[in-house]
Design an enzyme around this catalytic site. Structure first.
Site, PDB file in Angstrom:
ATOM      1  N   ARG A   1       0.840  -1.203   0.000  1.00  0.00           N
ATOM      2  CA  ARG A   1       0.000   0.000   0.000  1.00  0.00           C
ATOM      3  C   ARG A   1       0.872   1.249   0.000  1.00  0.00           C
ATOM      4  O   ARG A   1       2.083   1.201   0.213  1.00  0.00           O
ATOM      5  CB  ARG A   1      -0.917   0.016   1.233  1.00  0.00           C
ATOM      6  CG  ARG A   1      -0.147   0.066   2.547  1.00  0.00           C
ATOM      7  CD  ARG A   1      -1.037   0.441   3.726  1.00  0.00           C
ATOM      8  NE  ARG A   1      -0.330   0.327   4.990  1.00  0.00           N
ATOM      9  CZ  ARG A   1       0.535   1.223   5.461  1.00  0.00           C
ATOM     10  NH1 ARG A   1       0.820   2.301   4.753  1.00  0.00           N
ATOM     11  NH2 ARG A   1       1.121   1.049   6.627  1.00  0.00           N
TER      12      ARG A   1
ATOM     13  N   LEU B   1       3.426   5.286   5.034  1.00  0.00           N
ATOM     14  CA  LEU B   1       4.474   4.750   5.890  1.00  0.00           C
ATOM     15  C   LEU B   1       3.864   3.840   6.959  1.00  0.00           C
ATOM     16  O   LEU B   1       2.884   3.165   6.717  1.00  0.00           O
ATOM     17  CB  LEU B   1       5.282   5.903   6.489  1.00  0.00           C
ATOM     18  CG  LEU B   1       6.155   6.655   5.475  1.00  0.00           C
ATOM     19  CD1 LEU B   1       6.738   7.918   6.088  1.00  0.00           C
ATOM     20  CD2 LEU B   1       7.272   5.754   4.957  1.00  0.00           C
TER      21      LEU B   1
ATOM     22  N   HIS C   1      -2.729  -1.382  13.204  1.00  0.00           N
ATOM     23  CA  HIS C   1      -4.102  -1.869  13.116  1.00  0.00           C
ATOM     24  C   HIS C   1      -4.338  -2.829  14.268  1.00  0.00           C
ATOM     25  O   HIS C   1      -3.434  -3.595  14.639  1.00  0.00           O
ATOM     26  CB  HIS C   1      -4.354  -2.607  11.801  1.00  0.00           C
ATOM     27  CG  HIS C   1      -4.233  -1.764  10.589  1.00  0.00           C
ATOM     28  ND1 HIS C   1      -4.911  -0.578  10.430  1.00  0.00           N
ATOM     29  CD2 HIS C   1      -3.499  -1.924   9.452  1.00  0.00           C
ATOM     30  CE1 HIS C   1      -4.612  -0.055   9.264  1.00  0.00           C
ATOM     31  NE2 HIS C   1      -3.742  -0.848   8.657  1.00  0.00           N
TER      32      HIS C   1
ATOM     33  N   ALA D   1      -6.555   6.797   9.357  1.00  0.00           N
ATOM     34  CA  ALA D   1      -5.459   6.672   8.398  1.00  0.00           C
ATOM     35  C   ALA D   1      -5.977   6.032   7.114  1.00  0.00           C
ATOM     36  O   ALA D   1      -6.875   5.183   7.143  1.00  0.00           O
ATOM     37  CB  ALA D   1      -4.331   5.830   8.981  1.00  0.00           C
TER      38      ALA D   1
ATOM     39  N   GLY E   1      -7.073   0.186   2.303  1.00  0.00           N
ATOM     40  CA  GLY E   1      -8.181   1.105   2.531  1.00  0.00           C
ATOM     41  C   GLY E   1      -7.962   2.057   3.674  1.00  0.00           C
ATOM     42  O   GLY E   1      -6.998   2.821   3.681  1.00  0.00           O
TER      43      GLY E   1
ATOM     44  N   CYS F   1       2.352   7.054  10.466  1.00  0.00           N
ATOM     45  CA  CYS F   1       2.391   7.574   9.095  1.00  0.00           C
ATOM     46  C   CYS F   1       3.635   8.415   8.829  1.00  0.00           C
ATOM     47  O   CYS F   1       3.672   9.186   7.860  1.00  0.00           O
ATOM     48  CB  CYS F   1       1.124   8.364   8.779  1.00  0.00           C
ATOM     49  SG  CYS F   1      -0.394   7.407   8.984  1.00  0.00           S
TER      50      CYS F   1
END
Length: 240
Positions: free
Chosen positions: A84, A87, A91, A151, A163, A181
């Site tokens: 993806r 950075l 999750h 994010a 996503g 990020c």
């Protein structure tokens, strides 16, 4: 965009392994691409789930060496290098993670439009809870100049994977181990923290689905419910 965009919803209960979910995304995305290639009417997909604790990095993963990977794994989370954009992020449980599998080329939409549309859907979701949110020069959704609540990291100019991740009642201390990020001086927040009450993922799903439907002008054809175990079985024969 035509209001005829057809979307099926896949809701997963329980925490899902990141790599298994990624494999499922790729299988669904390939099926969608094949459908369009064969000239059939596509049915796009929207996956809603929570993950087991995991730190993921995007295409610029060389920033994170093996020593850094080991350090993060020692927290009890997985560490995954993905394809993806963006950075590093986290999750885990308490986070509404959404994977739209959309054929952008068939929709005649650009990647830039798509990212902005995702941001608008999240902003509307936050507003439904009375939380004011906005976008900035940095991708994602923010509730202040320094606090991000969602994010976004995606892949695919024709068919999308990956996503967004909206913090509902996430344990935010997981983010203390990273620079989310890659944005120094920024923090993360959640619906629970902003509202001063518990907001679980299940409570956020319906408002998000409503907002997504409005922004993408789509119709939901069906909603399938999966346990984490059954959903992960869809990743059998997964590619690297």
């Amino acid at each position: 965009m035509s209001s005829q965009l057809a979307v099926r919803i896949l809701k997963v209960s329980g925490a899902v392994d990141y790599t298994r979910a990624w494999a499922v995304q790729k299988r669904i995305a390939q099926g969608l691409a094949d459908t369009v290639t064969e000239g059939q009417r596509p049915v796009h997909s929207l996956i809603l789930l929570e993950h087991l604790p995991v730190y993921t990095v995007g295409l610029r993963s060389e920033v994170y060496n093996k020593e850094e990977e080991l350090r993060l794994c020692q927290t009890g989370a997985q560490f995954v290098r993905s394809n993806r954009g963006g950075l590093i992020t986290f999750h885990g449980p308490g986070q509404l993670t959404v994977y739209p599998i959309l054929h952008l080329a068939d929709m005649n939409r650009s990647l830039k439009w798509y990212v902005c549309a995702l941001e608008r859907a999240v902003i509307r979701t936050c507003q439904s809870f009375g939380v004011s949110a906005f976008t900035s020069a940095d991708t994602g959704v923010w509730i202040s100049e320094t606090a991000k609540i969602c994010a976004i990291g995606i892949q695919g100019r024709k068919v999308t994977t990956h996503g967004l991740a909206l913090n509902c009642n996430t344990d935010l201390t997981w983010f203390d181990n990273i620079v989310p990020c890659g944005l120094s001086g920024k923090t993360v927040t959640s619906l629970t923290q902003e509202l001063g009450r518990e907001v679980c993922v299940a409570e956020a799903q319906a408002p998000f689905l409503h907002a997504f439907q409005e922004v993408f002008e789509c119709s939901y054809l069906e909603e399938k419910l999966y346990s984490a175990k059954d959903f992960q079985l869809m990743s059998d024969d997964r590619a690297d």
